[in-house]
Design a protein around this motif. Structure first.
Motif, PDB file in Angstrom:
ATOM      1  N   LYS A 330       0.897  -0.655  -0.232  1.00  0.00           N
ATOM      2  CA  LYS A 330       0.302   0.677  -0.276  1.00  0.00           C
ATOM      3  C   LYS A 330       0.561   1.244   0.256  1.00  0.00           C
ATOM      4  N   LEU A 331       1.871   1.546   0.983  1.00  0.00           N
ATOM      5  CA  LEU A 331       2.476   2.346   1.017  1.00  0.00           C
ATOM      6  C   LEU A 331       3.890   2.953  -0.070  1.00  0.00           C
ATOM      7  N   LEU A 332       3.957   1.025  -0.587  1.00  0.00           N
ATOM      8  CA  LEU A 332       4.900   1.308  -1.993  1.00  0.00           C
ATOM      9  C   LEU A 332       4.748   2.068  -2.610  1.00  0.00           C
ATOM     10  N   ARG A 333       3.195   1.713  -3.219  1.00  0.00           N
ATOM     11  CA  ARG A 333       2.697   2.279  -4.930  1.00  0.00           C
ATOM     12  C   ARG A 333       1.941   4.070  -3.722  1.00  0.00           C
ATOM     13  N   ILE A 334       1.678   4.342  -2.881  1.00  0.00           N
ATOM     14  CA  ILE A 334       1.384   6.289  -3.253  1.00  0.00           C
ATOM     15  C   ILE A 334       2.836   6.401  -2.974  1.00  0.00           C
ATOM     16  N   LYS A 335       4.288   6.120  -2.280  1.00  0.00           N
ATOM     17  CA  LYS A 335       4.795   6.344  -2.213  1.00  0.00           C
ATOM     18  C   LYS A 335       5.696   6.487  -4.327  1.00  0.00           C
ATOM     19  N   ALA A 336       5.484   5.481  -4.462  1.00  0.00           N
ATOM     20  CA  ALA A 336       5.835   4.989  -6.231  1.00  0.00           C
ATOM     21  C   ALA A 336       5.769   6.163  -6.708  1.00  0.00           C
ATOM     22  N   GLU A 337       3.924   6.292  -7.024  1.00  0.00           N
ATOM     23  CA  GLU A 337       2.817   7.373  -7.613  1.00  0.00           C
ATOM     24  C   GLU A 337       3.609   8.240  -7.306  1.00  0.00           C
ATOM     25  N   ARG A 338       3.961   9.019  -6.552  1.00  0.00           N
ATOM     26  CA  ARG A 338       4.462   9.685  -5.961  1.00  0.00           C
ATOM     27  C   ARG A 338       6.233  10.597  -6.626  1.00  0.00           C
ATOM     28  N   ALA A 339       6.796   9.365  -6.604  1.00  0.00           N
ATOM     29  CA  ALA A 339       7.569   9.769  -7.037  1.00  0.00           C
ATOM     30  C   ALA A 339       8.585   9.617  -8.700  1.00  0.00           C
ATOM     31  N   VAL A 340       6.716   8.901  -9.628  1.00  0.00           N
ATOM     32  CA  VAL A 340       6.278   9.033 -11.138  1.00  0.00           C
ATOM     33  C   VAL A 340       6.081  10.182 -11.729  1.00  0.00           C
ATOM     34  N   ALA A 341       5.404  10.550 -10.237  1.00  0.00           N
ATOM     35  CA  ALA A 341       5.042  11.995 -11.131  1.00  0.00           C
ATOM     36  C   ALA A 341       5.485  12.711 -11.057  1.00  0.00           C
ATOM     37  N   GLU A 342       6.585  12.606  -9.772  1.00  0.00           N
ATOM     38  CA  GLU A 342       8.283  13.839  -9.862  1.00  0.00           C
ATOM     39  C   GLU A 342       8.227  14.062 -10.945  1.00  0.00           C
ATOM     40  N   ALA A 343       9.620  13.217 -10.990  1.00  0.00           N
ATOM     41  CA  ALA A 343      10.049  12.045 -12.341  1.00  0.00           C
ATOM     42  C   ALA A 343       9.178  13.004 -13.336  1.00  0.00           C
ATOM     43  N   GLN A 344       7.901  12.771 -13.756  1.00  0.00           N
ATOM     44  CA  GLN A 344       7.426  13.266 -15.634  1.00  0.00           C
ATOM     45  C   GLN A 344       7.400  14.874 -14.970  1.00  0.00           C
ATOM     46  N   ARG A 345       6.947  15.817 -14.009  1.00  0.00           N
ATOM     47  CA  ARG A 345       7.356  16.598 -13.911  1.00  0.00           C
ATOM     48  C   ARG A 345       8.327  17.040 -14.151  1.00  0.00           C
ATOM     49  N   ALA A 346       9.536  16.776 -13.597  1.00  0.00           N
ATOM     50  CA  ALA A 346      10.957  17.490 -13.889  1.00  0.00           C
ATOM     51  C   ALA A 346      11.755  16.316 -14.861  1.00  0.00           C
ATOM     52  N   ARG A 347      11.186  15.965 -15.950  1.00  0.00           N
ATOM     53  CA  ARG A 347      10.856  15.796 -17.008  1.00  0.00           C
ATOM     54  C   ARG A 347      12.730  14.595 -16.929  1.00  0.00           C
ATOM     55  N   GLU A 348      12.754  14.118 -16.176  1.00  0.00           N
ATOM     56  CA  GLU A 348      13.804  13.105 -15.348  1.00  0.00           C
ATOM     57  C   GLU A 348      13.575  11.546 -15.593  1.00  0.00           C
ATOM     58  N   PRO A 349      13.961  10.528 -15.890  1.00  0.00           N
ATOM     59  CA  PRO A 349      14.523   9.024 -16.116  1.00  0.00           C
ATOM     60  C   PRO A 349      14.105   8.367 -14.923  1.00  0.00           C
ATOM     61  N   LEU A 350      13.545   7.286 -14.634  1.00  0.00           N
ATOM     62  CA  LEU A 350      12.723   6.855 -13.360  1.00  0.00           C
ATOM     63  C   LEU A 350      13.134   4.686 -13.628  1.00  0.00           C
ATOM     64  N   ALA A 351      13.255   4.659 -12.799  1.00  0.00           N
ATOM     65  CA  ALA A 351      13.598   3.002 -12.972  1.00  0.00           C
ATOM     66  C   ALA A 351      12.750   2.141 -11.957  1.00  0.00           C
ATOM     67  N   LEU A 352      12.130   1.131 -11.976  1.00  0.00           N
ATOM     68  CA  LEU A 352      11.157   0.937 -11.419  1.00  0.00           C
ATOM     69  C   LEU A 352      11.721  -1.365 -11.619  1.00  0.00           C
ATOM     70  N   LEU A 353      12.730  -1.703 -10.893  1.00  0.00           N
ATOM     71  CA  LEU A 353      13.137  -2.603 -10.386  1.00  0.00           C
ATOM     72  C   LEU A 353      12.192  -3.302  -9.680  1.00  0.00           C
ATOM     73  N   PHE A 354      12.061  -5.029 -10.350  1.00  0.00           N
ATOM     74  CA  PHE A 354      10.795  -6.129  -9.477  1.00  0.00           C
ATOM     75  C   PHE A 354      12.052  -6.933  -9.491  1.00  0.00           C
ATOM     76  N   VAL A 355      12.315  -7.292  -8.056  1.00  0.00           N
ATOM     77  CA  VAL A 355      13.023  -8.608  -8.015  1.00  0.00           C
ATOM     78  C   VAL A 355      12.585  -9.278  -6.856  1.00  0.00           C
ATOM     79  N   ASN A 356      12.823 -11.108  -7.378  1.00  0.00           N
ATOM     80  CA  ASN A 356      12.468 -11.869  -7.062  1.00  0.00           C
ATOM     81  C   ASN A 356      13.151 -12.841  -6.577  1.00  0.00           C
ATOM     82  N   ILE A 357      13.463 -13.396  -5.391  1.00  0.00           N
ATOM     83  CA  ILE A 357      14.200 -14.262  -4.926  1.00  0.00           C
ATOM     84  C   ILE A 357      14.218 -15.607  -5.036  1.00  0.00           C
TER      85      ILE A 357
END
Length: 750
Positions: A330-357
């Motif tokens: 739940k919190l991951l989604r909230i913070k990640a959506e905020r990070a994506v929105a900020e990256a779009q406003r700043a026109r900066e790249p962003l990477a999302l890594l999905f890690v599975n053991i």
């Protein structure tokens, strides 16, 4: 009778004389004035110039002045002090000549300089002609009431309004300073690391509050750090000379604060939550008023701080993973959506890594869930340490983690993923003493190339991670469009398989298993699922059976296969078609289902079959499965009398050590060995070995994939009793198998 009305007809000097000389004790006026004189409240009477002509004993008790010391003086001359609200005093004076008089709560001072909060009610006196003749005033000590009413009411109201803790503590400090203006109040919290953290100090210089933030409490850390350490109040009347303040005095003395009294704020269980301090501008300690203020304030502060602890705990439970303390989904989604929105406003790249053991399930199964928890906690800690402070790491679910890297290019994302993989791969010691070497698969999706929102990036990073799993695990993959196409195809095929099971589009074909000279005797048949889709055409079992295992349809598919095979056997029995037994492939996942035994028993009963009519084929993965209940299911099926066959034997020899304990009847030699018999000495040697194992354990060996006479001759001369393959027949529908049987019977003759 109101005092203003009674005294309006009495000369103030006569009142004073009457009380002072104690004459006419039977006079009602005298009796009334005696009562006034006995009151704990202060009563004063003044003339037209408002100067005091009479004061009762309550006045002397409250303020310390005798009547002789105040006669001829005004109230403000006697009782006003450095923090008295003089505009309020002037307002009362103006209101005195109006009907109803004036009233106010004002800070006044005793003869010894002690502050008191007093409620003043001043009523005017008028003579017979209606002219202003004087004033009578009643003064009540409301210090305690003021503290309770103001502090408690305001703080509880603010708490009900859900104000942040810092605002609540600031409110307390300001109200305390209003009641006792000679102090500068400060409230500090003690964090879980035992460090001081400023919460409020509206009258303290900000540079001082900033300087003490993060200072560890201790036996000689000023007034507050020491009070928190000792758990008891600490009074320092001279900061300049007290050794407790030696390291910190230069931070506060330049601001004119020279003394400090600090008290610990304690929770109901005795823990020190923080400190409440009074700073003074003169060399002094607390007085009675200050002590009462602290008595009230400490309780209220503890209430607010414990409530904040509870809220923080509830918030942590709601938004943080209990095992790893990382942000949960739940919190991951909230913070990640905020990070994506900020990256779009700043026109900066962003990477999302999905890690599975990788192979995390095996750790849980072989070492226990406690070991799995240790592994997850350690990996979460490693991930948190490897990312930058501005980045985000959260636990998505189970053994899945997500990292969001802001301002990260493709090259930087690759480097970051490699660092994460290296950190994860470091050895982990488990409580059992076993050391494991974990690995992970990482999928990467990039903003903006792969998506414009969190959900899209997460889905594509997940697809890339699955590709990394497919490519060998322990590696990273970036998302590409081919992955998306494969996923869409898989989803489409899954939907079609569900429909096929529902609409009865699947069929069983039966491949003969033969024995005897030239394969003249039918040993049995293997039931093989076939799917002819109206649009997709023939779909290979190698494609849809693994899909059924992945998407949770394997139990339904197996129920259908077993049911259809039993129904067909019952039909053959009823019509006299001689088929000795039917073998049905059962997935490893089916043996994890404790209901498998009951299903088999019910199908045999329903169709009137004997247990020997049915053989269940299982792969080596079933034998190696340590999931609780799998061995018991194998034994229970065997106890029914149903034969068990070990399929694809020899591909890994992983089950060799289990053979002598398994209740199996058959070994099926993998067709890869049979197909290479003509050209591979190794295949011939391995085949001989399997045949000797079967013979030594008294197990029937069934050779699959026999396509040439050379293969058949090689196998039969070495004692293989049962053959299966295209040399004899392809998998056939039920009516096709019957035709094959009739043809064989005709060839054999009467």
């Amino acid at each position: 009778m109101q005092p203003s009305r009674l005294l309006a007809v009495v000369d103030p000097e006569a009142v004073s004389a009457n009380v002072g000389h104690g004459r006419n004790k039977e006079d009602p006026l005298h009796q009334l004035l005696e009562v006034v004189n006995q009151s704990d409240n202060a009563f004063i009477v003044g003339g037209p110039d408002t100067r005091i002509s009479f004061a009762n004993a309550g006045f002397t008790s409250m303020f310390g002045y005798t009547l002789d010391e105040v006669v001829g003086r005004t109230v403000s001359d006697c009782l006003a002090g450095p923090h008295t609200d003089m505009p309020a005093v002037e307002r009362i004076k103006r209101e005195l000549r109006q009907p109803g008089g004036g009233r106010a709560d004002i800070l006044l001072y005793t003869k010894l300089g002690r502050p008191l909060w007093v409620s003043i009610v001043a009523n005017p006196l008028f003579d017979a002609d209606g002219q202003f003749a004087g004033v009578v005033g009643v003064l009540a000590d409301i210090t305690q009431t003021k503290m309770h009413e103001v502090l408690q009411y305001k703080l509880l109201h603010a708490m009900a309004e859900e104000l942040p803790l810092t605002q609540l503590m600031d409110l307390v400090c300001r109200e305390v300073e209003h009641i006792a203006p000679e102090v500068a109040a400060s409230i500090l919290a003690v964090d879980v690391q035992g460090q001081l953290q400023p919460l409020a100090g509206p009258s303290l210089p900000s540079e001082f509050s900033n300087a003490i933030a993060g200072v560890p409490i201790g036996p000689d850390v000023g007034s507050c750090g020491t009070a928190a350490w000792r758990g008891e109040p600490v009074i320092v009347t001279d900061i300049a000379t007290d050794p407790l303040w030696a390291p910190y005095k230069d931070l506060i003395l330049p601001h004119g604060l020279v003394a400090c009294w600090s008290s610990p704020i304690k929770a109901h269980d005795g823990r020190v939550l923080g400190t409440f301090a009074f700073y003074y501008r003169t060399l002094r300690g607390p007085d009675a008023l200050h002590q009462r203020l602290i008595d009230v304030s400490l309780h209220l502060c503890a209430l607010a701080m414990e409530r904040e602890e509870s809220r923080a705990h509830i918030h942590h439970l709601a938004f943080y993973d209990a095992l790893t303390s990382l942000p949960n989904r739940k919190l991951l989604r909230i913070k990640a959506e905020r990070a994506v929105a900020e990256a779009q406003r700043a026109r900066e790249p962003l990477a999302l890594l999905f890690v599975n053991i990788d192979r995390f399930k095996h750790v849980n199964e072989e070492q226990g869930h406690g070991a799995g928890d240790v592994l997850l906690s350690e990996i979460a800690n490693r991930l948190s340490q490897e990312v930058r402070g501005r980045d985000l790491v959260g636990r998505q679910a189970g053994d899945e983690f997500v990292a969001v890297l802001s301002g990260c290019t493709t090259e930087q994302a690759a480097a970051a993923a490699e660092r994460l993989l290296a950190a994860i791969a470091a050895p982990v010691g488990l409580p059992s003493g076993v050391t494991i070497h974990p690995n992970a698969s990482v999928g990467v999706a990039m903003l903006p190339e792969d998506g414009q929102d969190f959900d899209t990036l997460l889905r594509k990073a997940d697809l890339a991670m699955r590709q990394a799993k497919h490519d060998g695990r322990g590696c990273l993959r970036f998302f590409n469009d081919a992955m998306n196409r494969r996923t869409l195809e898989r989803l489409s095929l899954e939907a079609a398989l569900r429909a096929a099971l529902r609409l009865g589009q699947l069929r069983l074909h039966y491949q003969p298993q033969v024995s005897g000279p030239a394969g003249s005797v039918l040993y049995g048949v293997e039931a093989l699922a076939r799917w002819e889709h109206p649009q997709l055409g023939s779909v290979s079992p190698a494609q849809f059976i693994p899909l059924a295992e992945e998407c949770g349809l394997i139990d339904e598919l197996t129920r259908w296969g077993l049911g259809e095979a039993c129904r067909q056997m019952a039909d053959w029995r009823a019509r006299g078609v001689v088929v000795p037994r039917v073998a049905v492939n059962v997935s490893a996942r089916n043996f994890q289902n404790p209901g498998l035994t009951g299903l088999v028993a019910e199908l045999l009963r329903q169709h009137g079959l004997h247990p020997q009519d049915l053989t269940l084929e299982m792969t080596e993965s079933v034998v190696m499965d340590t999931t609780e209940g799998v061995p018991a299911t194998i034994e229970a099926v065997h106890a029914l009398g149903v034969h068990l066959s070990l399929d694809d034997f020899g591909t890994g020899y992983s089950s060799l050590g289990y053979l002598h304990r398994l209740p199996i009847h058959e070994l099926k030699l993998d067709k890869s060995f049979v197909q290479d018999l003509a050209d591979s000495a190794a295949a011939r040697a391995l085949t001989n070995t399997v045949l000797r194992i079967g013979d030594g354990l008294d197990l029937t060996v069934v050779a699959e994939g026999v396509e040439t006479q050379m293969q058949a001759d090689f196998l039969t001369t070495r004692g293989c009793r049962v053959l299966q393959g295209y040399l004899y027949a392809r998998p056939l529908p039920a009516d096709g198998l019957e035709q094959w049987l009739r043809a064989r019977h005709a060839e054999a003759g009467p």
